[in-house]
Write an enzyme that holds these catalytic residues in place. Sequence first.
Site, PDB file in Angstrom:
ATOM      1  N   ASP A 154       0.868  -1.185   0.000  1.00  0.00           N
ATOM      2  CA  ASP A 154       0.000   0.000   0.000  1.00  0.00           C
ATOM      3  C   ASP A 154       0.899   1.228   0.000  1.00  0.00           C
ATOM      4  O   ASP A 154       2.131   1.106  -0.110  1.00  0.00           O
ATOM      5  CB  ASP A 154      -0.947  -0.015   1.221  1.00  0.00           C
ATOM      6  CG  ASP A 154      -2.264   0.703   0.926  1.00  0.00           C
ATOM      7  OD1 ASP A 154      -2.214   1.859   0.486  1.00  0.00           O
ATOM      8  OD2 ASP A 154      -3.337   0.119   1.148  1.00  0.00           O
ATOM      9  N   HIS A 192      -2.765   2.981  -4.564  1.00  0.00           N
ATOM     10  CA  HIS A 192      -2.269   2.528  -3.259  1.00  0.00           C
ATOM     11  C   HIS A 192      -0.926   1.822  -3.416  1.00  0.00           C
ATOM     12  O   HIS A 192      -0.739   0.715  -2.880  1.00  0.00           O
ATOM     13  CB  HIS A 192      -3.292   1.583  -2.610  1.00  0.00           C
ATOM     14  CG  HIS A 192      -4.468   2.284  -1.996  1.00  0.00           C
ATOM     15  ND1 HIS A 192      -4.383   3.016  -0.833  1.00  0.00           N
ATOM     16  CD2 HIS A 192      -5.764   2.355  -2.387  1.00  0.00           C
ATOM     17  CE1 HIS A 192      -5.581   3.508  -0.527  1.00  0.00           C
ATOM     18  NE2 HIS A 192      -6.438   3.130  -1.462  1.00  0.00           N
ATOM     19  N   GLU A 197      -9.985   2.849  -4.949  1.00  0.00           N
ATOM     20  CA  GLU A 197      -9.582   4.230  -4.653  1.00  0.00           C
ATOM     21  C   GLU A 197      -8.398   4.691  -5.514  1.00  0.00           C
ATOM     22  O   GLU A 197      -7.344   5.052  -4.982  1.00  0.00           O
ATOM     23  CB  GLU A 197      -9.222   4.342  -3.163  1.00  0.00           C
ATOM     24  CG  GLU A 197     -10.397   4.003  -2.257  1.00  0.00           C
ATOM     25  CD  GLU A 197     -10.064   4.039  -0.770  1.00  0.00           C
ATOM     26  OE1 GLU A 197     -10.933   4.455  -0.007  1.00  0.00           O
ATOM     27  OE2 GLU A 197      -8.952   3.639  -0.373  1.00  0.00           O
TER      28      GLU A 197
HETATM   29  C1  ACM Z   1     -11.016  -0.259   0.950  1.00  0.00           C
HETATM   30  O1  ACM Z   1     -11.473  -0.216   2.109  1.00  0.00           O
HETATM   31  N1  ACM Z   1     -10.425   0.808   0.431  1.00  0.00           N
HETATM   32  C2  ACM Z   1     -11.099  -1.470   0.160  1.00  0.00           C
END
Ligand code: ACM
Length: 531
Positions: A215, A275, A342
């Site tokens: 991440d 991420h 995201e």
């Molecule tokens: C997430 O909680 N961004 C998968």
Amino acid sequence: MRMFAATLIVCVSSLFPSAGSCQSAVTPPLIPRPNGLRLNGGWMRLSIGSPVVVTPQTREVGEYLAAFLERASGSLIEVRERSAGPDGEYAPWDSDADIGAVVLSLDPTLERLGPEGYRLSIDSNSVRISSSTADGVFYGCQSLRQLLPATAETGRVRDAAWTVPQMQVEDSPRFRWRGLMVDCSRTFQSLEYLRKLIDCLALYKLNVLHLHLTDDQGWRLEIERYPELTGCGANYPERYHQSGGFYTQAQMRQLIEYARLRRVTIVPEIEMPGHCMGALAAYPQLSCTGGPFEIFPFFKGDGIQADVFCAGNDSVFTFLQNVLDEVIGLFPSRYVHVGGDEVPKTRWEHCPLCQARMRKEGLKNEEELQSWFIRRIEGYLNAKGRLLIGWDEILQGGLAPRAAVMSWRGTEGGVRASGMGHDVVMSPTSHCYLDYEHTTISVEKAYSFDPAPETFTGQQKSHVLGVQGNIWTHIAVSEPAVDRQVFPRLIALAEAGWTAPALKDWNDFSARLGRHFRRLDELGVNYYKGE
Ligand code: ACM
Ligand code: ZN
């Protein structure tokens, strides 16, 4: 071999505190609640030092059980292998030799219970656990484990009575994916802690540990071809005075085996195309701008970073494919999780390579570019015999043909994808986000979750693989804090993933759960106590 064989029997009310007398019938505190259970009255004395009888196919589970019973009792437990009859078959029951034993056997007629179903039969003479698979036998052993006193978990009290109710259980799970996701990026989790979690998953018949390994806050898995991923990608710049960490492949291999022996599949997650600051800090040329970058400290929150993998640069795919080759070599999991959540599109909007890719591939917008990215990775994984799973944003711009979806922003993604014939795992923020406060998601609320409610069509229901709790670690930044978020809500989700809706009952569950806290104490689990 036995060191000693004590058969101390005390009143069983010490085992089931709500029992008024030694012989009163009381619902055993099994979690998840079995889908078929008949109490036959009476009790069986399980001698400390009782042998475990196995066949070659159940030997591995038998050794697991014997190790548990040895730790519990302080006695050496014999694992005795049954010899095959003249026809090569193993007698399910030997009326002389099996008295007082725990007998683990395969029984093809139990295929009707599915690949994880089992039968547990306890009469006055013996405990018999059978299934058509070793996995089912393992789950029968977990039910037996829950019938033993909590102190059996540690062996701290060695003169406890081991008295189990005579009963017959025939049980199988409602769903085949019963999971927990742990974020190892924002807060690095020690191997010892992950082993403890795996033990707890096994106890509650959960079978997936999804590790969020990469991440913006760090890359946590050694990739031999790209050593900088776990060099600068796993460690904070010095000024933050924060430790990072990563798992070597040798360590991960051991953890995978530890989990396999407990019927837990570790599903690795390698986040893309967003991420990914752990990777970009190490290899900034994989971004649209060229960097430089640093990993993003967890104490600044779970913030979404604008910089993502460049979708127009072919060397990004070479990199990701090389990474995935090592991931596939390490993890036997059928599914590889690629994140996909995201992903800000601002860098792609301004990147000449990304824009050229969109023109070349006839993509209308950046959402379609993300979909193209995920499809390309899916093709690679499928060619290697693996399936792709991603967060529900992978629906945007068009879902890759065979992808499974993990529905987190509510259940809508799961509803849509299952309606389109894709497999889904339900882990909506409303019930399954274990980083949320207990005032927002109570144990009762988690318990009430139905991954495939009556409102789903038959097709949708058939594509629900199961349920998963997720613990993100930007707030829960220590292992006791993770425990406090995960337990006991995960135990409620375990029952939601296993037990038929008609048998779920909050009051009954909460009474059984109350009898598990001692066990969690013994296991050193810092569960939430309502403070
Ligand atoms: C997430 O909680 N961004 C998968
Ligand atoms: Zn780009």
